[in-house]
Design an enzyme around this catalytic site. Structure first.
Site, PDB file in Angstrom:
ATOM      1  N   TYR A  23       6.308  -5.405   2.090  1.00 59.34           N
ATOM      2  CA  TYR A  23       7.493  -4.873   1.429  1.00 59.34           C
ATOM      3  C   TYR A  23       7.374  -3.374   1.230  1.00 59.34           C
ATOM      4  O   TYR A  23       6.309  -2.797   1.444  1.00 59.34           O
ATOM      5  CB  TYR A  23       7.754  -5.603   0.104  1.00 59.34           C
ATOM      6  N   ARG A  79       5.209   3.808   6.511  1.00 60.05           N
ATOM      7  CA  ARG A  79       4.212   2.855   5.975  1.00 60.05           C
ATOM      8  C   ARG A  79       4.594   1.412   6.311  1.00 60.05           C
ATOM      9  O   ARG A  79       3.722   0.588   6.592  1.00 60.05           O
ATOM     10  CB  ARG A  79       4.042   3.034   4.471  1.00 60.05           C
ATOM     11  N   ARG A  84       5.550 -25.938   8.703  1.00 53.87           N
ATOM     12  CA  ARG A  84       4.437 -25.218   8.084  1.00 53.87           C
ATOM     13  C   ARG A  84       3.189 -25.357   8.937  1.00 53.87           C
ATOM     14  O   ARG A  84       2.801 -26.481   9.290  1.00 53.87           O
ATOM     15  CB  ARG A  84       4.170 -25.790   6.687  1.00 53.87           C
ATOM     16  N   LYS A  86       0.753  -3.179   2.561  1.00 47.81           N
ATOM     17  CA  LYS A  86       1.590  -3.465   1.375  1.00 47.81           C
ATOM     18  C   LYS A  86       2.166  -4.877   1.475  1.00 47.81           C
ATOM     19  O   LYS A  86       3.341  -5.072   1.808  1.00 47.81           O
ATOM     20  CB  LYS A  86       2.690  -2.400   1.250  1.00 47.81           C
ATOM     21  N   GLU A 133      -7.404   1.443  -8.252  1.00 50.02           N
ATOM     22  CA  GLU A 133      -6.040   1.942  -8.493  1.00 50.02           C
ATOM     23  C   GLU A 133      -5.441   1.145  -9.640  1.00 50.02           C
ATOM     24  O   GLU A 133      -6.102   0.278 -10.206  1.00 50.02           O
ATOM     25  CB  GLU A 133      -5.188   1.812  -7.226  1.00 50.02           C
ATOM     26  N   LEU A 160      -3.837   1.101  -1.855  1.00 52.93           N
ATOM     27  CA  LEU A 160      -2.606   1.373  -1.125  1.00 52.93           C
ATOM     28  C   LEU A 160      -2.463   2.889  -0.942  1.00 52.93           C
ATOM     29  O   LEU A 160      -2.744   3.651  -1.874  1.00 52.93           O
ATOM     30  CB  LEU A 160      -1.391   0.837  -1.901  1.00 52.93           C
TER      31      LEU A 160
HETATM   32  N1  PMP Z   1      -1.019   0.989  -5.447  1.00 52.37           N
HETATM   33  C1  PMP Z   1      -0.440  -0.218  -5.560  1.00 52.37           C
HETATM   34  C2  PMP Z   1      -1.312  -1.423  -5.676  1.00 52.37           C
HETATM   35  C3  PMP Z   1       0.969  -0.356  -5.587  1.00 52.37           C
HETATM   36  O1  PMP Z   1       1.533  -1.564  -5.690  1.00 52.37           O
HETATM   37  C4  PMP Z   1       1.765   0.819  -5.530  1.00 52.37           C
HETATM   38  C5  PMP Z   1       3.262   0.737  -5.613  1.00 52.37           C
HETATM   39  N2  PMP Z   1       3.838  -0.014  -4.646  1.00 52.37           N
HETATM   40  C6  PMP Z   1       1.118   2.058  -5.403  1.00 52.37           C
HETATM   41  C7  PMP Z   1      -0.266   2.108  -5.362  1.00 52.37           C
HETATM   42  C8  PMP Z   1       1.912   3.341  -5.303  1.00 52.37           C
HETATM   43  O2  PMP Z   1       2.485   3.473  -4.031  1.00 52.37           O
HETATM   44  P1  PMP Z   1       3.846   4.262  -3.820  1.00 52.37           P
HETATM   45  O3  PMP Z   1       3.623   5.635  -4.357  1.00 52.37           O
HETATM   46  O4  PMP Z   1       4.045   4.252  -2.362  1.00 52.37           O
HETATM   47  O5  PMP Z   1       4.889   3.509  -4.584  1.00 52.37           O
END
Ligand code: PMP
Length: 286
Positions: free
Chosen positions: A33, A52, A101, A150, A182, A206
């Site tokens: 997503y 991305r 499935r 993502k 993070e 991410l």
């Molecule tokens: N890390 C994680 C685990 C996230 O879910 C997000 C937000 N989607 C981010 C970092 C920040 O990414 P972005 O700046 O692209 O929203």
């Protein structure tokens, strides 16, 4: 009021939008997503999110549901039709369904499923939460090893937010092998003696679209940046801290595991970076 959403080529009222019960997004979390924010009715860093998305799809050998231009047109139509001035556009792509499935991927001619929907968020930029700053708890990072993709595997981040809520905090930072990876849905930073510290890019986190923009803007503002591993203890001794994400921009952090940072209010660098980010991003929005 019912939103207009997009599902596999059609614009529909949300109550009429349907996806198969055999969709692999539902059965296997086999989906990726993106979230793009909308300010002044325009998309923030659409290009970054589109790039991305392509990378996430490629890493999972998933087909692209449509071209970048088509994606942009869908985003714009949903923003327009739903009257979004400030808000978010969610884009979900799954490996689709071949009507049953199985762990094995469906045949290559199975089309991916694509869904987009909007969230109306008046006051997203002028957020009271950003003026107060966030209280953070730290929890163990037990997610899988490809956090650079993502995917919609958001159960543990969801649980992390619930743990924070139960502890009277706003969010959680994840810790692996003693180092902060993070936040549950954002990238994490602290500032000490004018230097911004954040974890370097790898499969462990991410690659935030907001992270990239904010680090570029920080460098342009002559701020020092160190991309390296850091511990919760180090962040607790910092002058200030913050997180970045497409949905909350730059969010000051005022407390980590019960320890107040600085004077316990949003720090000057986080506050300035938030202003610069909002300003520059609005100018470049499409
Ligand atoms: N890390 C994680 C685990 C996230 O879910 C997000 C937000 N989607 C981010 C970092 C920040 O990414 P972005 O700046 O692209 O929203």
């Amino acid at each position: 009021m019912s939103r207009t959403v997009y599902v596999n080529g059609e614009y529909l009222p949300e109550e009429d939008a349907k996806i198969s019960i055999f969709d692999r997004g539902f059965l296997m979390a086999d989906a990726v997503y993106e979230v793009t924010s909308v300010l002044d009715g325009k998309l923030i860093d659409f290009e970054g999110h589109a790039v991305r998305l392509k990378r996430s799809l490629d890493e999972l050998e998933m087909a692209e549901p449509c071209s970048k231009d088509e994606l942009l047109a869908i985003h714009r139509k949903l923003v327009e039709d739903n009257g979004i001035v400030e808000g978010l556009v969610y884009l979900q792509v799954s490996r689709g369904s071949d009507g049953d499935r199985d762990f094995v991927f469906p045949s290559e001619d199975t089309p991916p499923s694509i869904v987009l929907f909007t969230q109306n968020k008046p006051g997203l930029a002028d957020s009271p939460a950003a003026k107060k700053g966030a209280k953070i708890i730290s929890i163990e990072d037990i997610r899988w090893g490809r956090r650079d993709i993502k995917t919609v595997q958001l159960l543990y981040p969801s649980m992390g937010k619930m743990m924070a809520k139960k502890a009277g905090a706003d969010d959680a930072w994840l810790v692996e092998d003693g180092y902060v990876t993070e936040g549950t849905s954002n990238n994490a930073y602290f500032v000490k003696d004018g230097v911004i510290v954040t974890r370097p890019l790898s499969n462990d986190i991410l690659h935030g679209i907001t992270r990239k923009a904010v680090l570029r803007m920080a460098a342009e503002a002559q701020l020092k940046i160190e991309e390296r591993l850091f511990t919760v203890e180090e962040a607790q001794c910092a002058d200030e801290a913050f997180t970045t994400s497409a949905s909350a921009f730059v969010m000051p952090v005022v407390e980590i595991d019960g320890v107040a940072l600085g004077d316990g209010t949003p720090g000057p660098i986080a506050t300035r970076l938030r202003e610069i980010y909002l300003d520059e991003s609005k100018k470049a929005a499409i």
